[in-house]
Design an enzyme around this catalytic site. Structure first.
Site, PDB file in Angstrom:
ATOM      1  N   ILE A 171       0.844  -1.201   0.000  1.00  0.00           N
ATOM      2  CA  ILE A 171       0.000   0.000   0.000  1.00  0.00           C
ATOM      3  C   ILE A 171       0.881   1.254   0.000  1.00  0.00           C
ATOM      4  O   ILE A 171       0.394   2.350   0.258  1.00  0.00           O
ATOM      5  CB  ILE A 171      -0.971   0.045   1.204  1.00  0.00           C
ATOM      6  CG1 ILE A 171      -0.264  -0.288   2.523  1.00  0.00           C
ATOM      7  CG2 ILE A 171      -2.130  -0.922   0.997  1.00  0.00           C
ATOM      8  CD1 ILE A 171       0.593   0.741   3.105  1.00  0.00           C
ATOM      9  N   ARG A 188       4.368   2.368  -2.231  1.00  0.00           N
ATOM     10  CA  ARG A 188       4.666   2.843  -3.577  1.00  0.00           C
ATOM     11  C   ARG A 188       5.058   1.645  -4.436  1.00  0.00           C
ATOM     12  O   ARG A 188       5.792   0.763  -3.970  1.00  0.00           O
ATOM     13  CB  ARG A 188       5.830   3.845  -3.560  1.00  0.00           C
ATOM     14  CG  ARG A 188       5.479   5.190  -2.980  1.00  0.00           C
ATOM     15  CD  ARG A 188       4.518   5.965  -3.902  1.00  0.00           C
ATOM     16  NE  ARG A 188       4.219   7.279  -3.374  1.00  0.00           N
ATOM     17  CZ  ARG A 188       3.179   7.568  -2.596  1.00  0.00           C
ATOM     18  NH1 ARG A 188       2.321   6.621  -2.254  1.00  0.00           N
ATOM     19  NH2 ARG A 188       2.977   8.800  -2.167  1.00  0.00           N
ATOM     20  N   GLU A 200       1.510   4.011 -13.033  1.00  0.00           N
ATOM     21  CA  GLU A 200       0.122   4.346 -12.668  1.00  0.00           C
ATOM     22  C   GLU A 200      -0.329   5.556 -13.467  1.00  0.00           C
ATOM     23  O   GLU A 200       0.454   6.506 -13.596  1.00  0.00           O
ATOM     24  CB  GLU A 200       0.037   4.670 -11.176  1.00  0.00           C
ATOM     25  CG  GLU A 200       0.392   3.498 -10.273  1.00  0.00           C
ATOM     26  CD  GLU A 200       0.328   3.839  -8.784  1.00  0.00           C
ATOM     27  OE1 GLU A 200      -0.051   4.985  -8.458  1.00  0.00           O
ATOM     28  OE2 GLU A 200       0.646   2.989  -7.970  1.00  0.00           O
ATOM     29  N   HIS A 239      -4.665   2.487  -6.473  1.00  0.00           N
ATOM     30  CA  HIS A 239      -4.018   3.489  -5.607  1.00  0.00           C
ATOM     31  C   HIS A 239      -5.064   4.358  -4.896  1.00  0.00           C
ATOM     32  O   HIS A 239      -5.208   5.544  -5.189  1.00  0.00           O
ATOM     33  CB  HIS A 239      -3.046   4.371  -6.409  1.00  0.00           C
ATOM     34  CG  HIS A 239      -2.073   5.090  -5.527  1.00  0.00           C
ATOM     35  ND1 HIS A 239      -0.822   5.467  -5.956  1.00  0.00           N
ATOM     36  CD2 HIS A 239      -2.164   5.519  -4.238  1.00  0.00           C
ATOM     37  CE1 HIS A 239      -0.192   6.093  -4.970  1.00  0.00           C
ATOM     38  NE2 HIS A 239      -0.982   6.142  -3.917  1.00  0.00           N
TER      39      HIS A 239
HETATM   40  O1  LIG Z   1      -0.287   7.868  -1.988  1.00  0.00           O
HETATM   41  C1  LIG Z   1      -0.863   8.691  -1.375  1.00  0.00           C
HETATM   42  C2  LIG Z   1      -0.243   9.543  -0.397  1.00  0.00           C
HETATM   43  O2  LIG Z   1       0.995   9.653  -0.380  1.00  0.00           O
HETATM   44  O3  LIG Z   1      -0.975  10.151   0.389  1.00  0.00           O
END
Ligand SMILES: O=CC(=O)O
Length: 321
Positions: free
Chosen positions: A232, A234, A263, A281
């Site tokens: 969750i 990168r 992405e 994402h």
């Molecule tokens: O990926 C989303 C964030 O960095 O808030």
């Protein structure tokens, strides 16, 4: 000379935020200006604050276009798309939106873990496309409760993920650059050892050059044929080609991925892999959390204009990294 604008907003953060900010200070809404920032050089001279998001980033050329800039307020917790070196070189402060999104990102990590282990996305298709009636019993999946949870990156989001492990009767260990002495969880100095120990490895560390492909072929092999990888953080942290090869050969059991190396993508290479659950994402993408993130950007901007201080600045050690 007084500035024509106090704030430049690089991208819309939603109509409510845009209107609220425009009502409280003099904002140049740059995304509405096809002429680009250069056309406003005079009016932007004394401008102090820029608003952006982790998705739109803030590059060196944006810093160069704004000679009076003192602060950048970004929406999102990551700062891998913000040129912190350029900011630090000019003493420009940068804020992000930490804390308010931890729970929702952790919830999504667990949704992906559960989906990859228990095949909920596949089961949904199985029922809706008539396969239950046609083929009968759905294949058995992987138990979640009582297993071993490894967390790569025990920051605020990693902590929230680890805490949820207690509800599933899991033992939790983690890997960071250095151990967290106050943490109740076991520290593994080697990421490969953590992966070899864990049933589920959740990636929750920062992105950027320092963590690129930290989860490489060796770590993936250590996680093994029964192991499940969740990301969750990168896409750049995982060697995606190595993960794909291991998923295809069965050397890795499954994956739940909210982030990918490219992405957006149609992720055709994952299409045949039922043991992989994907999301586009959206870790922080709930109504409640997105509203809290927008509020925090607004509060940072108005606080800076009033007092010259940011509420949630990127810490100095990360500005220098
Ligand atoms: O990926 C989303 C964030 O960095 O808030």
């Amino acid at each position: 000379m007084t500035a024509a604008y106090d704030v430049v907003q690089v991208a819309s953060l939603g109509p409510q935020f845009d209107e609220r900010l425009a009502a409280s200070c003099r904002v140049l809404q740059a995304w509405r200006e096809p002429r680009g920032l250069a056309a406003f050089s005079e009016e932007l001279r004394g401008l102090r604050v820029a608003v952006t998001s982790v998705r739109h980033g803030f590059t060196r050329s944006m810093f160069d276009a704004l000679p009076g800039l003192q602060a950048v307020c970004s929406w999102g917790v990551g700062h891998d798309t913000l040129d912190l070196r350029a900011a630090a070189a000019r003493g420009i402060r940068v804020s992000v939106t930490p804390d308010v999104l931890d729970d929702c990102v952790a919830d999504l990590a667990w949704a992906l873990l559960l989906s990859a282990a228990r095949r909920t996305a596949v089961g949904d298709r199985y029922v809706k496309t008539g396969q239950w009636r046609a083929l009968g019993q759905f294949p058995v999946a992987t138990r979640v409760s009582g297993k071993r949870l490894g967390v790569l990156g025990l920051g605020r989001i990693g902590e929230a993920i680890a805490r949820r492990g207690a509800g599933f009767d899991m033992e939790v260990r983690y890997h960071n650059r250095s151990p967290r002495p106050q943490s109740p969880y076991g520290y593994e100095a080697s990421l490969t050892d953590l992966a070899a120990w864990a049933d589920f490895l959740v990636v929750a560390c920062v992105g950027g050059a320092a963590t690129r492909h930290l989860v490489d072929a060796q770590v993936i092999r250590a996680l093994g044929p029964q192991g499940i990888l969740v990301n969750i953080a990168r896409g750049s942290v995982v060697d995606q080609a190595a993960a794909l090869a291991a998923l295809r050969s069965g050397e890795l059991g499954g994956a739940g991925l909210d982030v990918l190396e490219q992405e957006p993508t149609d992720a055709a290479e994952f299409a045949e892999l039922d043991q992989v659950s994907l999301m586009p994402h959206v870790g922080s993408a709930t109504r409640e959390t997105r509203a809290a993130m927008a509020e925090l950007v607004y509060d940072n901007v108005t606080e800076f204009l009033r007092t010259g201080r940011l509420l949630t600045p990127v810490p100095d050690r990360e500005m220098q990294a």
